[in-house]
Scaffold this motif. Structure first.
Motif, PDB file in Angstrom:
ATOM      1  N   LEU A 295      -1.211  41.347  33.771  1.00  0.00           N
ATOM      2  CA  LEU A 295       0.122  41.331  33.182  1.00  0.00           C
ATOM      3  C   LEU A 295       1.195  41.159  34.254  1.00  0.00           C
ATOM      4  O   LEU A 295       2.213  40.498  34.027  1.00  0.00           O
ATOM      5  CB  LEU A 295       0.366  42.614  32.386  1.00  0.00           C
ATOM      6  CG  LEU A 295      -0.332  42.718  31.029  1.00  0.00           C
ATOM      7  CD1 LEU A 295      -0.019  44.045  30.366  1.00  0.00           C
ATOM      8  CD2 LEU A 295       0.076  41.564  30.121  1.00  0.00           C
ATOM      9  N   LEU A 306      -1.307  39.586  22.740  1.00  0.00           N
ATOM     10  CA  LEU A 306      -2.366  40.455  23.234  1.00  0.00           C
ATOM     11  C   LEU A 306      -3.285  40.827  22.076  1.00  0.00           C
ATOM     12  O   LEU A 306      -2.820  41.204  21.000  1.00  0.00           O
ATOM     13  CB  LEU A 306      -1.783  41.724  23.863  1.00  0.00           C
ATOM     14  CG  LEU A 306      -0.782  41.528  25.008  1.00  0.00           C
ATOM     15  CD1 LEU A 306      -0.244  42.871  25.478  1.00  0.00           C
ATOM     16  CD2 LEU A 306      -1.422  40.773  26.173  1.00  0.00           C
ATOM     17  N   THR A 310      -7.985  43.561  25.196  1.00  0.00           N
ATOM     18  CA  THR A 310      -6.754  43.724  25.966  1.00  0.00           C
ATOM     19  C   THR A 310      -5.976  44.935  25.474  1.00  0.00           C
ATOM     20  O   THR A 310      -5.511  45.764  26.262  1.00  0.00           O
ATOM     21  CB  THR A 310      -5.873  42.465  25.844  1.00  0.00           C
ATOM     22  OG1 THR A 310      -6.675  41.303  26.084  1.00  0.00           O
ATOM     23  CG2 THR A 310      -4.731  42.510  26.836  1.00  0.00           C
TER      24      THR A 310
END
Length: 453
Positions: A295, A306, A310
């Motif tokens: 990120l 996302l 994740t």
């Protein structure tokens, strides 16, 4: 598939119109050829039976599409029909697009495939789309494909194995802008890198891999690449500490990584990146640190999605570990019941957020607590968040609290779009509509879907 069926129905309707009213035949050749260009090849060929005006017109068509799934012929007749088209078409007409989707037995059909591709190359093909379904041994495409001086789009997909090329061969695709490789089997790491090095103006690279495809280290270095998608077909595969991914693309604007097998993902020079989609399932050992590091590498993006692992990896991340997303205006999350802590954190990191999309398809009602009121309200809710979209809303009370939180605190919200199941009671919808809103301009739109969609 639905689009193909629609095209076929339209094609049949067109043939009936021409047969019953031949005014179309009086149109100039350029217009008729453009019409034929839009038809699947099998329908373009059938127009030869309409009248003498149409008899040879199809032979000048520059778009050839062959799909065995849409054919009613036997496999042998389907292959023969392609041979006839390639032989009878006008030898002086170029082939702008050649599209083939078929089942292949390399021991019997490989020479035909090579002949068709080579014929397209000889006629300056620009767009080549090859989908091969095969359960036999790997085979190679003709070497002339990798030195084609006219190709702009190359898409190759094989469900089992496709030995793409001999790494000792030279690669020269000077005008290639779009490259899609799906389930391709490579010789080694160098072969994949060599292919990219032979595409100096490549702008889009779609790489969908499978296990044991011959590559351990994916090294994507392309100065003009704008869109890159990397994925694996098996999300449950164990990770390999030997697999590495390195992307160095200073012009990259769009990045999509799905179910990545590799433990080590390095993104270099992402200065042009605008949109990123991450659906990663990293190993539990320090997976939080790996996700937050990714990120940070893309923290300047304007659009972020996302999903999957994740989200699961970020649930336990502390407030101090998440990077600030100062440019983010559009955020889409595939959330589950553990989002109560993560969502406020992400909102706090996105002070310029304008659009928020929440897909609740992974929400499990038996996992609680589901939504805990945060201690403070993110600045974006009071300054810039104007649109919220909720997908797959079940209408459960503990999920409703999340929607009510947004309505109560989003001061400049203009619209909330809610996709809900047909099982949601009307009284629940009315309750949401009647709830006092922080924004007088806020409109709530409900979109009903059949149960399970």
């Amino acid at each position: 598939m639905a689009r193909t069926k629609t095209t076929n129905r339209s094609s049949r309707k067109f043939l009936r119109i021409v047969k019953n009213d031949d005014r179309i035949s009086n149109l100039p050749d350029e217009i008729l050829l453009h019409i034929l260009f839009l038809l699947p090849t099998k329908f373009a060929v059938r127009t030869s039976a309409l009248s003498r005006r149409w008899q040879n017109l199809w032979t000048f068509v520059t778009n050839l599409q062959f799909d065995e799934k849409e054919s009613t012929k036997t496999k042998s007749n389907f292959m023969d029909s392609i041979d006839k088209v390639m032989i009878k078409r006008d030898s002086n007409s170029p082939i702008h697009k050649f599209s083939l989707n078929c089942y292949l037995n390399p021991s019997q059909d490989i020479h035909r495939l090579h002949n068709w591709i080579c014929e397209a190359i000889r006629h300056n093909v620009k767009h080549l789309d090859i989908v091969i379904n095969s359960q036999w041994k790997p085979f190679e495409l003709p070497r002339s494909l990798y030195i084609c001086q006219t190709l702009v789009v190359l898409k190759v997909s094989a469900q089992i194995d496709l030995k793409l090329f001999n790494p000792r061969s030279s690669i020269s695709l000077p005008f290639l802008k779009v490259l899609h490789l799906v389930y391709v089997n490579y010789m080694d790491d160098a072969s994949a890198s060599m292919l990219l090095s032979g595409c100096p103006i490549l702008e889009e690279f779609f790489l969908w891999r499978k296990l044991h495809d011959g590559v351990e280290n994916v090294n994507v270095c392309s100065p003009r690449l704008k869109r890159f998608t990397l994925g694996y077909y098996d999300k449950y595969t164990k990770h390999s500490s030997t697999h590495r991914v390195r992307v160095c693309a200073p012009s990259l604007e769009y990045l999509h990584i799905v179910n990545e097998l590799s433990e080590d993902i390095v993104l270099e020079d992402m200065s042009s990146l605008i949109e990123a989609k991450l659906d990663l399932s990293l190993p539990r050992d320090d997976n939080e640190g790996k996700i937050t590091e990714l990120l940070r590498m893309i923290s300047h993006v304007e659009r972020l999605e996302l999903a999957g692992g994740t989200i699961a990896s970020l649930v336990g991340v502390s407030d101090y570990d998440l990077p600030m997303l100062h440019n983010l205006t559009h955020l889409e999350l595939y959330i589950d019941s553990r989002v109560s802590r993560l969502l406020p954190q992400l909102l706090d990191c996105a002070p310029k957020l304008k659009v928020l999309v929440l897909d609740m398809g992974l929400w499990l009602d038996h996992l609680r607590p589901c939504w805990i009121l945060p201690h403070s309200v993110a600045s974006c809710l009071s300054s810039c968040l104007k649109f919220i979209e909720i997908k797959k809303w079940s209408g459960r009370i503990h999920i409703n609290d999340l929607l009510i939180y947004f309505l109560k605190n989003a001061i400049v919200l203009k619209k909330m779009k809610v996709h809900h199941s047909s099982l949601v009671k009307k009284s629940i919808l009315n309750e949401l509509v009647m709830f006092p809103k922080a924004s007088d301009a806020c409109e709530i739109q409900f979109i009903r879907h059949a149960h399970g969609k």
